[in-house]
Design an enzyme around this catalytic site. Structure first.
Site, PDB file in Angstrom:
ATOM      1  N   LYS A  15       0.805  -1.221   0.000  1.00 16.44           N
ATOM      2  CA  LYS A  15       0.000   0.000   0.000  1.00 16.44           C
ATOM      3  C   LYS A  15       0.844   1.280   0.000  1.00 16.44           C
ATOM      4  CE  LYS A  15      -2.041   0.695   3.974  1.00 16.44           C
ATOM      5  NZ  LYS A  15      -1.543   1.923   4.630  1.00 16.44           N
ATOM      6  N   ARG A  90      -9.321   4.716   9.015  1.00 17.21           N
ATOM      7  CA  ARG A  90      -9.210   3.368   9.563  1.00 17.21           C
ATOM      8  C   ARG A  90     -10.542   2.880  10.128  1.00 17.21           C
ATOM      9  NH1 ARG A  90      -4.234   1.383   9.507  1.00 17.21           N
ATOM     10  NH2 ARG A  90      -2.489   2.741  10.015  1.00 17.21           N
ATOM     11  N   ARG A 127      10.819 -10.847   5.418  1.00 16.77           N
ATOM     12  CA  ARG A 127      11.500  -9.573   5.665  1.00 16.77           C
ATOM     13  C   ARG A 127      12.670  -9.778   6.621  1.00 16.77           C
ATOM     14  NH1 ARG A 127       7.108  -4.921   6.761  1.00 16.77           N
ATOM     15  NH2 ARG A 127       6.974  -6.030   8.727  1.00 16.77           N
ATOM     16  N   ARG A 154      12.967 -10.195  11.855  1.00 11.86           N
ATOM     17  CA  ARG A 154      12.498  -9.334  12.923  1.00 11.86           C
ATOM     18  C   ARG A 154      11.728 -10.183  13.935  1.00 11.86           C
ATOM     19  NH1 ARG A 154      10.309  -3.813  10.732  1.00 11.86           N
ATOM     20  NH2 ARG A 154       8.341  -4.911  10.762  1.00 11.86           N
ATOM     21  N   ARG A 165      -1.545 -10.621  13.417  1.00  8.66           N
ATOM     22  CA  ARG A 165      -1.612  -9.212  13.020  1.00  8.66           C
ATOM     23  C   ARG A 165      -2.576  -9.041  11.838  1.00  8.66           C
ATOM     24  NH1 ARG A 165       3.720  -7.037  10.688  1.00  8.66           N
ATOM     25  NH2 ARG A 165       4.596  -8.335  12.330  1.00  8.66           N
TER      26      ARG A 165
END
Ligand SMILES: [Zn+2]
Length: 214
Positions: A15, A90, A127, A154, A165
């Site tokens: 995004k 949101r 990532r 991470r 999430r």
């Protein structure tokens, strides 16, 4: 015609990158509430101090504060030709406030970049971050491009944490997607393709909305 765009998409959908791209191509600002809040906190403005106190308590900054920030930002001269909103609205309350603050000079285009959950999980879990300087690596890198340091996953990027999430994102965003999906100016774009392919589809989606309104 001015481009007024709300860019939606789950974490890992691309995004931010796509929002930046559309903003650049149309010569309008990308308005990211996350960036504005971070800048305000750094600058120590009254807004920044209020936001910092809320974030320090672990809560999300409330609708009133976020709506105020976006209204102020969209009132600045560089947004007169249009804008790309990234991370706002949101909630349905925020979306209604946005509708109220806009005139009818141009339609509000809403693009939702859709990517299957398992593709997002795979993207996000690949990532890597540099253990020495904190640089966020692009996929496929083996050492840090900045300092040659070791890349590590991470700690919050394990598959389970990522799935949770994404589940929370889905749950929180569903009412907003339903709110916008009924509109003629809503477009879903397939995000499970190359960034260039997604960019092409977004450009076509925007053109189809603006063309239909002309
Ligand atoms: Zn590094």
């Amino acid at each position: 015609m001015a481009v007024r765009l709300v860019m939606m998409g789950a974490p890992g959908a691309g995004k931010g990158t796509q929002a930046e791209r559309v903003a650049r191509e149309h010569g309008v600002p990308r308005v990211s509430t996350g960036d504005i809040l971070r800048e305000a906190v750094q600058a120590g403005s009254p807004l920044g101090k209020a936001a910092k106190a809320v974030m320090a308590s672990g809560a999300l900054v409330g609708d009133d504060v976020v709506i105020g920030i976006v209204r102020d930002r969209l009132a600045r001269p560089d947004a007169a030709k249009g804008f790309v909103l990234d991370g706002f609205p949101r909630t349905v309350v925020q979306a209604e406030a946005l509708d109220e603050s806009l005139d009818h000079a141009a339609p509000l285009v809403v693009v939702d970049i859709e990517v299957p959950t398992e593709v997002l999980v795979s993207r996000l879990s690949s990532r890597r971050i540099c253990s020495s300087c904190g640089w966020l690596a692009t996929s496929g890198a083996t050492v840090c491009e900045k300092c040659g340091g070791k890349l590590v996953q991470r700690p919050d990027d394990t598959a389970d944490v990522i799935r949770e999430r994404l589940r929370v994102y889905e749950r929180d965003t569903q009412p907003l997607v339903e709110f916008y999906r009924r509109r003629e100016t809503f477009r879903a774009v397939d995000g499970d393709q190359t960034p260039e392919g997604v960019a092409r589809d977004i450009a076509a989606a925007i053109a189809s909305v603006l063309g239909a309104k002309r």
